[in-house]
Scaffold this active site. Sequence first.
Site, PDB file in Angstrom:
ATOM      1  N   LYS A 204       0.823  -1.214   0.000  1.00 54.33           N
ATOM      2  CA  LYS A 204       0.000   0.000   0.000  1.00 54.33           C
ATOM      3  C   LYS A 204       0.854   1.260   0.000  1.00 54.33           C
ATOM      4  CE  LYS A 204      -2.653   1.157   3.579  1.00 54.33           C
ATOM      5  NZ  LYS A 204      -3.793   1.449   4.460  1.00 54.33           N
TER       6      LYS A 204
ATOM      7  N   ARG B 136       2.710   6.017  -3.315  1.00 46.28           N
ATOM      8  CA  ARG B 136       3.838   6.830  -3.775  1.00 46.28           C
ATOM      9  C   ARG B 136       4.053   6.720  -5.277  1.00 46.28           C
ATOM     10  NH1 ARG B 136       4.233   5.618   1.445  1.00 46.28           N
ATOM     11  NH2 ARG B 136       5.497   6.892   2.880  1.00 46.28           N
TER      12      ARG B 136
ATOM     13  N   ARG C  38      -8.777  12.165  12.730  1.00 44.47           N
ATOM     14  CA  ARG C  38      -7.333  12.026  12.915  1.00 44.47           C
ATOM     15  C   ARG C  38      -6.619  13.364  12.779  1.00 44.47           C
ATOM     16  NH1 ARG C  38      -5.565   7.017   9.251  1.00 44.47           N
ATOM     17  NH2 ARG C  38      -3.602   7.376  10.348  1.00 44.47           N
TER      18      ARG C  38
ATOM     19  N   ASP D 149       2.324  -0.612  12.108  1.00 43.87           N
ATOM     20  CA  ASP D 149       1.011  -1.113  11.695  1.00 43.87           C
ATOM     21  C   ASP D 149       0.786  -2.565  12.092  1.00 43.87           C
ATOM     22  OD1 ASP D 149       0.067   1.225  10.511  1.00 43.87           O
ATOM     23  OD2 ASP D 149       1.063   0.779   8.617  1.00 43.87           O
TER      24      ASP D 149
ATOM     25  N   LYS E 187      -3.836   6.264  15.108  1.00 45.83           N
ATOM     26  CA  LYS E 187      -4.010   5.616  13.812  1.00 45.83           C
ATOM     27  C   LYS E 187      -5.499   5.661  13.426  1.00 45.83           C
ATOM     28  CE  LYS E 187       0.105   4.205  12.484  1.00 45.83           C
ATOM     29  NZ  LYS E 187       0.607   4.499  11.114  1.00 45.83           N
TER      30      LYS E 187
ATOM     31  N   ARG F 103      -5.461   2.143  18.504  1.00 48.49           N
ATOM     32  CA  ARG F 103      -5.247   0.703  18.332  1.00 48.49           C
ATOM     33  C   ARG F 103      -4.835   0.007  19.625  1.00 48.49           C
ATOM     34  NH1 ARG F 103      -2.535   0.758  12.222  1.00 48.49           N
ATOM     35  NH2 ARG F 103      -4.552   0.702  11.135  1.00 48.49           N
TER      36      ARG F 103
END
Length: 450
Positions: free
Chosen positions: A28, A33, A129, A327, A354, A358
Site C-alpha cells: 500500500k 507513492r 485524525r 502497523d 491511527k 489501536r
Amino acid sequence: MSGHGEPIPMISRRAGPLKGEARVPGDKSISHRALILGALSVGETGITGLLEGEDVLGTAAAMRAFGADVERLGAGDWRVHGVGTGGFAEPDDVIDCGNAGTGVRLIMGAMATSPITATFTGDASLRSRPMARITDPLALFGARAVGRAGGRLPMTIVGAADPVPVRYVTPVPSAQVKSAVLLAGLNAPGETVVIEREATRDHTERMLAGFGAELRVEETDEGRVITLRGQPELRPQEIAVPRDPSSAAFPVCAALIVEGSDVLVPNIGLNPTRAGLFETLREMGANLDYENPREEGGEPVADLRARFSPDMKGIRVPPERAASMIDEYPILSVVASFAEGRTEMVGVKELRVKESDRIDAMARGLETNGVGIEEGPDFMVVHGMGPGGVPGGATAAARLDHRIAMSFLVLGMATKKPVRVDDGAPIATSFPGFEPLMAGLGARIERATD
C-alpha cells in the site's frame, strides 16, 4: 456505523491446518507513492502489482483531479501520464480520501508548494485524525491550512505561491510526515532537509531517487539527514510493486498459531524499515524462513514461509523497532496471546492516533476474549496463554479500522470458541481479497447473519 456503507458483521471459527500459497495484495505504501510520483513526472509511468484497495483507488482519483491522466489497463496494471513537478491543476471538487491517512497526508504535501487551493475530507475515522503534524511543516514552505478544531478534516490547503525551502526535524517518527515534507520540497527552490531522530520506512527516498530526484541520505549525530534538491524534472518509471508486508502479516501470523499450518507468501517486500514484525516473531521462536531473497525495483524481496510454531515465548519488543512495524502491533498482540509468558510492546504511543486508538481497541477486544492485558499511554503488555489457550467467544469492535478487524478474525482461527467482529467492511480499504484468500488456505470466516 461503518464509514464504508452498511456494517458487515463477521465471525471467525477455529480452523484446521492452513495450507497453500497466499498471494497478498501489492504494498500500500509503495502504491500510493507510485501514483503520486508518476503524476509529478514528465511522461508515462507504468505500474504493475498496484494495490487496488479503496485507499489507493482514492489516491488515483485524486491524481486525476489534479490533472494527471491515470488509467487502469488490467488487474494491478496502471499507467500514469504525469504533469511534472509543480504542474498540478486546481481540482474542481473536494478530494475525498476515504480512510487513507497516508494518501491524504502525502497528497497535501505534493500540492502544498503549488499556487492552487484544494479541500480534503474523508470518512468518519479519517476526519477524527490529527493533521497538524502535516500542516505545521507545510506552513514553513508558505502553505496555509484551514480546518476543523484540532486541525482535523475537512480541511482546505492554500498552496504557497512562492515556496521557500525548509529544514525540518520530525517531532515524532512518522514516514507520512517525512514524505509530505519531501514531496512539498520537490517544488521549492534550493535544498529541503528533513532530519529523523529515528529512521522510518524509506520508500519515498528510494522512489524519489528512482524518478531522478537529487537526494542525499546521511547518518549524523543529529539523526538521519535527508537532503532533497528542489524543482527537478522527474523521469517516468516502470514500477513493479512488491507484495505488502503489512498485509502478509495476517496469513503469516495465522499460520503461526493454527496447528499444522504451512503457508508460503511469495514476493514479499522486506525493506528493513518495514520488516520489524518478522524479526520480532523470529525472536519469539516463530518458524519463519526467507526463501529466494532478491531485489526488485530497488526494494529487497523474498518468499516467506510460515509454519505452526507452538513454542513461541513472550519477549520485550525494543521501542526503537516501533517505527519499522507500527502497523503490525495489532496482529502481533494476537500472536502474543498464544505465546507463553509476557510480550511487552513499548514506545508505541503512535498507535493511539491511527485509524483508531489501536492500543485501546486491541486491549478491549483481547480482554473480552479472555486474554490478560496491561496498557498505558505508550505501552501494551499481553499475557500469553499458550497454543490453543485463548477462550474466545466474544465480539470485538473494529472501530472503522481494517487492521483491527483482520486481527480479531485471525484470533478466532485458533480460539476455543468463535470470535465475532462487529464490522468487517473496513477491510476493503487495504485488503479487498482478504476473505477469499484466507478461505483458500483453509480459514473459516463467515459473514454473520444473526
